[in-house]
Scaffold this motif. Structure first.
Motif, PDB file in Angstrom:
ATOM      1  N   GLN A   1      27.519  77.882  33.396  1.00 39.22           N
ATOM      2  CA  GLN A   1      27.112  79.231  33.038  1.00 39.22           C
ATOM      3  C   GLN A   1      27.229  80.159  34.247  1.00 39.22           C
ATOM      4  O   GLN A   1      27.797  81.243  34.139  1.00 39.22           O
ATOM      5  CB  GLN A   1      25.679  79.234  32.514  1.00 39.22           C
ATOM      6  CG  GLN A   1      25.238  80.590  32.032  1.00 39.22           C
ATOM      7  CD  GLN A   1      23.837  80.563  31.442  1.00 39.22           C
ATOM      8  OE1 GLN A   1      23.084  79.613  31.636  1.00 39.22           O
ATOM      9  NE2 GLN A   1      23.496  81.595  30.741  1.00 39.22           N
ATOM     10  N   ASP A   2      26.713  79.742  35.387  1.00 41.83           N
ATOM     11  CA  ASP A   2      26.792  80.571  36.590  1.00 41.83           C
ATOM     12  C   ASP A   2      28.239  80.782  37.024  1.00 41.83           C
ATOM     13  O   ASP A   2      28.617  81.873  37.440  1.00 41.83           O
ATOM     14  CB  ASP A   2      25.991  79.946  37.731  1.00 41.83           C
ATOM     15  CG  ASP A   2      24.502  80.000  37.501  1.00 41.83           C
ATOM     16  OD1 ASP A   2      24.058  80.804  36.646  1.00 41.83           O
ATOM     17  OD2 ASP A   2      23.780  79.232  38.163  1.00 41.83           O
TER      18      ASP A   2
ATOM     19  N   SER B   1      32.374  84.826  37.728  1.00 43.50           N
ATOM     20  CA  SER B   1      33.807  85.092  37.813  1.00 43.50           C
ATOM     21  C   SER B   1      34.253  86.251  36.922  1.00 43.50           C
ATOM     22  O   SER B   1      35.393  86.699  37.026  1.00 43.50           O
ATOM     23  CB  SER B   1      34.591  83.835  37.461  1.00 43.50           C
ATOM     24  OG  SER B   1      34.397  83.500  36.103  1.00 43.50           O
ATOM     25  N   LEU B   2      33.389  86.735  36.063  1.00 46.76           N
ATOM     26  CA  LEU B   2      33.770  87.806  35.143  1.00 46.76           C
ATOM     27  C   LEU B   2      33.685  89.180  35.795  1.00 46.76           C
ATOM     28  O   LEU B   2      32.769  89.461  36.548  1.00 46.76           O
ATOM     29  CB  LEU B   2      32.852  87.808  33.915  1.00 46.76           C
ATOM     30  CG  LEU B   2      33.040  86.699  32.907  1.00 46.76           C
ATOM     31  CD1 LEU B   2      32.002  86.832  31.796  1.00 46.76           C
ATOM     32  CD2 LEU B   2      34.431  86.716  32.322  1.00 46.76           C
ATOM     33  N   GLN B   3      34.641  90.013  35.450  1.00 46.71           N
ATOM     34  CA  GLN B   3      34.567  91.416  35.844  1.00 46.71           C
ATOM     35  C   GLN B   3      33.470  92.078  35.013  1.00 46.71           C
ATOM     36  O   GLN B   3      33.177  91.642  33.900  1.00 46.71           O
ATOM     37  CB  GLN B   3      35.894  92.103  35.593  1.00 46.71           C
ATOM     38  CG  GLN B   3      37.031  91.540  36.401  1.00 46.71           C
ATOM     39  CD  GLN B   3      38.355  92.158  36.014  1.00 46.71           C
ATOM     40  OE1 GLN B   3      38.439  93.078  35.202  1.00 46.71           O
ATOM     41  NE2 GLN B   3      39.430  91.634  36.589  1.00 46.71           N
TER      42      GLN B   3
ATOM     43  N   LEU C   1      31.311  89.910  26.777  1.00 48.79           N
ATOM     44  CA  LEU C   1      30.729  88.594  26.547  1.00 48.79           C
ATOM     45  C   LEU C   1      29.316  88.724  25.994  1.00 48.79           C
ATOM     46  O   LEU C   1      28.946  88.017  25.051  1.00 48.79           O
ATOM     47  CB  LEU C   1      30.712  87.776  27.839  1.00 48.79           C
ATOM     48  CG  LEU C   1      30.019  86.421  27.750  1.00 48.79           C
ATOM     49  CD1 LEU C   1      30.731  85.500  26.767  1.00 48.79           C
ATOM     50  CD2 LEU C   1      29.910  85.787  29.122  1.00 48.79           C
ATOM     51  N   ASP C   2      28.534  89.630  26.551  1.00 45.97           N
ATOM     52  CA  ASP C   2      27.170  89.838  26.062  1.00 45.97           C
ATOM     53  C   ASP C   2      27.155  90.248  24.586  1.00 45.97           C
ATOM     54  O   ASP C   2      26.315  89.783  23.811  1.00 45.97           O
ATOM     55  CB  ASP C   2      26.442  90.890  26.902  1.00 45.97           C
ATOM     56  CG  ASP C   2      26.090  90.390  28.286  1.00 45.97           C
ATOM     57  OD1 ASP C   2      26.094  89.156  28.504  1.00 45.97           O
ATOM     58  OD2 ASP C   2      25.821  91.240  29.159  1.00 45.97           O
ATOM     59  N   LYS C   3      28.069  91.112  24.175  1.00 44.65           N
ATOM     60  CA  LYS C   3      28.131  91.540  22.770  1.00 44.65           C
ATOM     61  C   LYS C   3      28.564  90.395  21.856  1.00 44.65           C
ATOM     62  O   LYS C   3      28.033  90.227  20.760  1.00 44.65           O
ATOM     63  CB  LYS C   3      29.067  92.743  22.601  1.00 44.65           C
ATOM     64  CG  LYS C   3      28.588  94.003  23.296  1.00 44.65           C
ATOM     65  CD  LYS C   3      27.166  94.373  22.950  1.00 44.65           C
ATOM     66  CE  LYS C   3      27.019  94.998  21.610  1.00 44.65           C
ATOM     67  NZ  LYS C   3      25.642  95.397  21.278  1.00 44.65           N
TER      68      LYS C   3
ATOM     69  N   ASN D   1      27.118  86.251  17.804  1.00 47.52           N
ATOM     70  CA  ASN D   1      27.074  84.851  17.407  1.00 47.52           C
ATOM     71  C   ASN D   1      25.645  84.332  17.316  1.00 47.52           C
ATOM     72  O   ASN D   1      25.325  83.561  16.399  1.00 47.52           O
ATOM     73  CB  ASN D   1      27.882  83.991  18.373  1.00 47.52           C
ATOM     74  CG  ASN D   1      29.368  84.204  18.207  1.00 47.52           C
ATOM     75  OD1 ASN D   1      29.846  84.519  17.128  1.00 47.52           O
ATOM     76  ND2 ASN D   1      30.107  84.039  19.284  1.00 47.52           N
ATOM     77  N   THR D   2      24.804  84.738  18.222  1.00 48.57           N
ATOM     78  CA  THR D   2      23.412  84.273  18.220  1.00 48.57           C
ATOM     79  C   THR D   2      22.662  84.782  16.999  1.00 48.57           C
ATOM     80  O   THR D   2      21.930  84.027  16.356  1.00 48.57           O
ATOM     81  CB  THR D   2      22.706  84.718  19.512  1.00 48.57           C
ATOM     82  OG1 THR D   2      23.436  84.226  20.636  1.00 48.57           O
ATOM     83  CG2 THR D   2      21.289  84.213  19.570  1.00 48.57           C
TER      84      THR D   2
END
Length: 70
Positions: A29-30, A35-37, A44-46, A51-52
């Motif tokens: 996860q870290d 590594s994400l911009q 990713l959060d959206k 999905n959650t």
């Protein structure tokens, strides 16, 4: 998604998920998050929110169906 589902995610589901120990998954996860911009992090959060919430709703429907099967 409805406004209620956005509220439910932010005020109930996400805090519950954040409180779960992630020992064996912390490295991956870290690694991904670091590594994400920033723009991809928002995306990713959206995706995770979508999905959650739908997994939560599926659990509600499944649980309701199982209760009727007794």
């Amino acid at each position: 998604m409805s406004d209620f589902l956005h509220w439910l995610y932010g005020h109930y589901i996400k805090p519950e998920l954040d409180g779960i120990p992630k020992e064996e998954y912390a490295f991956w996860q870290d690694s991904l998050l670091n590594s994400l911009q920033p723009a991809y992090r928002e995306e990713l959060d959206k995706v995770l929110e979508f999905n959650t919430v739908h997994a939560f709703l599926l659990g509600m429907r499944t649980g309701e169906g199982l209760a009727k099967a007794r």
